[in-house]
Scaffold this active site. Structure first.
Site, PDB file in Angstrom:
ATOM      1  N   GLN A 169       0.816  -1.219   0.000  1.00  0.00           N
ATOM      2  CA  GLN A 169       0.000   0.000   0.000  1.00  0.00           C
ATOM      3  C   GLN A 169       0.850   1.270   0.000  1.00  0.00           C
ATOM      4  OE1 GLN A 169      -2.443  -1.684   3.421  1.00  0.00           O
ATOM      5  NE2 GLN A 169      -3.962  -0.411   2.411  1.00  0.00           N
ATOM      6  N   CYS A 175     -10.589  -0.283   3.879  1.00  0.00           N
ATOM      7  CA  CYS A 175      -9.219  -0.358   3.373  1.00  0.00           C
ATOM      8  C   CYS A 175      -8.711   1.062   3.154  1.00  0.00           C
ATOM      9  CB  CYS A 175      -9.187  -1.141   2.060  1.00  0.00           C
ATOM     10  SG  CYS A 175      -7.526  -1.315   1.387  1.00  0.00           S
ATOM     11  N   LEU A 176      -7.522   1.326   3.644  1.00  0.00           N
ATOM     12  CA  LEU A 176      -6.957   2.668   3.485  1.00  0.00           C
ATOM     13  C   LEU A 176      -6.681   2.968   2.018  1.00  0.00           C
ATOM     14  CD1 LEU A 176      -4.517   2.585   6.544  1.00  0.00           C
ATOM     15  CD2 LEU A 176      -6.799   3.621   6.418  1.00  0.00           C
ATOM     16  N   GLU A 233      -4.458  -8.053   4.994  1.00  0.00           N
ATOM     17  CA  GLU A 233      -3.117  -7.511   4.681  1.00  0.00           C
ATOM     18  C   GLU A 233      -2.321  -8.496   3.828  1.00  0.00           C
ATOM     19  OE1 GLU A 233      -2.966  -4.525   5.237  1.00  0.00           O
ATOM     20  OE2 GLU A 233      -4.509  -4.348   6.778  1.00  0.00           O
ATOM     21  N   HIS A 271      -3.155  -8.062   0.292  1.00  0.00           N
ATOM     22  CA  HIS A 271      -2.437  -6.934  -0.331  1.00  0.00           C
ATOM     23  C   HIS A 271      -1.089  -7.402  -0.885  1.00  0.00           C
ATOM     24  CE1 HIS A 271      -4.857  -3.378   0.338  1.00  0.00           C
ATOM     25  NE2 HIS A 271      -4.962  -3.584   1.639  1.00  0.00           N
TER      26      HIS A 271
HETATM   27  O1  K1U Z   1      -5.237  -2.620   4.856  1.00  0.00           O
HETATM   28  C1  K1U Z   1      -5.759  -1.573   5.147  1.00  0.00           C
HETATM   29  O2  K1U Z   1      -6.036  -0.762   4.291  1.00  0.00           O
HETATM   30  C2  K1U Z   1      -6.086  -1.251   6.585  1.00  0.00           C
HETATM   31  C3  K1U Z   1      -7.504  -1.628   6.954  1.00  0.00           C
HETATM   32  C4  K1U Z   1      -7.467  -2.976   7.635  1.00  0.00           C
HETATM   33  C5  K1U Z   1      -8.751  -3.698   7.869  1.00  0.00           C
HETATM   34  C6  K1U Z   1      -9.879  -3.077   8.365  1.00  0.00           C
HETATM   35  C7  K1U Z   1     -11.041  -3.782   8.606  1.00  0.00           C
HETATM   36  C8  K1U Z   1     -11.081  -5.125   8.360  1.00  0.00           C
HETATM   37  C9  K1U Z   1      -9.967  -5.738   7.836  1.00  0.00           C
HETATM   38  C10 K1U Z   1      -8.799  -5.030   7.606  1.00  0.00           C
HETATM   39  C11 K1U Z   1      -8.036  -0.534   7.872  1.00  0.00           C
HETATM   40  O3  K1U Z   1      -7.510  -0.306   8.905  1.00  0.00           O
HETATM   41  S1  K1U Z   1      -9.424   0.356   7.352  1.00  0.00           S
HETATM   42  C12 K1U Z   1      -9.738   1.462   8.706  1.00  0.00           C
HETATM   43  C13 K1U Z   1     -10.360   0.787   9.893  1.00  0.00           C
HETATM   44  O4  K1U Z   1     -10.849  -0.310   9.790  1.00  0.00           O
HETATM   45  C14 K1U Z   1     -10.360   1.459  11.217  1.00  0.00           C
HETATM   46  C15 K1U Z   1      -9.911   2.730  11.370  1.00  0.00           C
HETATM   47  C16 K1U Z   1      -9.915   3.332  12.614  1.00  0.00           C
HETATM   48  C17 K1U Z   1     -10.381   2.663  13.702  1.00  0.00           C
HETATM   49  C18 K1U Z   1     -10.847   1.378  13.569  1.00  0.00           C
HETATM   50  C19 K1U Z   1     -10.838   0.775  12.320  1.00  0.00           C
HETATM   51 ZN    ZN Z   2      -6.414  -2.724   2.787  1.00  0.00          ZN
END
Ligand code: K1U
Ligand code: ZN
Length: 169
Positions: A51, A91-92, A134, A137
């Site tokens: 990412q 997902c970010l 992850e 990814h």
């Molecule tokens: O991989 C990424 O983009 C990170 C993603 C990871 C993820 C989230 C939810 C389920 C599976 C994997 C994130 O972190 S998205 C943001 C998020 O979920 C979050 C942000 C702030 C507080 C709590 C959660």
């Molecule tokens: Zn992601």
């Protein structure tokens, strides 16, 4: 410490298959520290090297409420997976979208730490889901690949439009 730029879907670099980490050196420790800073700032609960346009098999995560349980998984491998769980994922790299994805509920993982030492984790629930997300990814796969192509296309068009608007501003 530095904040890294997070690639957004549909950037083709997100489709790159990452290569194994072989050098457990100072550069790796700097990358890990920058990835944690980037993940906490976003904020997110996980971040894969893919990412941030680094195509090496490593991920960072912290699913704790108080953000005090940072974990680094280098060259992670799933040894066992069982059960099924449906969870809403974000997902970010796909900002603003959440979709339900079905994954294994319990997993056993082997990975290396920043010094190259092997360890195992047995986990379930959100942490297991986050690790699988992850690890996807690192294979160039995104959670939007689990939804219909119609929905995925809609998300792609909206994010492309937002990017264009951002470039003009
Ligand atoms: O991989 C990424 O983009 C990170 C993603 C990871 C993820 C989230 C939810 C389920 C599976 C994997 C994130 O972190 S998205 C943001 C998020 O979920 C979050 C942000 C702030 C507080 C709590 C959660
Ligand atoms: Zn992601």
């Amino acid at each position: 410490m530095a904040l890294l730029n997070i690639l957004h879907f549909p950037d083709p670099r997100l489709r790159t298959i990452a290569e194994a980490v072989t050098n457990f050196d100072e550069d790796l420790k700097t990358l890990v520290s920058d990835m944690f800073e980037t993940m906490y700032e976003a904020p997110g609960i996980g971040l894969a090297a893919t990412q941030v346009d680094v195509h090496k098999r490593l991920l960072v995560m912290d699913v704790s409420e108080d953000k005090n349980d940072p974990k680094v998984l280098i060259n992670p491998e799933i040894l066992e997976a069982e059960g099924e769980e449906e969870m809403d994922e974000g997902c970010l790299s796909v900002p603003g979208y959440y979709e339900t994805v079905r994954r294994a509920d319990k997993i056993r993982i082997r990975a290396q730490d920043v010094n190259g030492d092997f360890f195992e984790i047995k986990t379930d629930g959100l942490e297991a889901v986050c690790i699988q997300h992850e690890m996807d990814h690192l294979q160039g796969k995104l959670f939007v690949d689990y939804i219909s192509s119609l929905k995925r296309d809609r998300i792609r068009k909206k994010l492309e439009k937002l990017k264009k608007q951002g470039q003009r501003a």
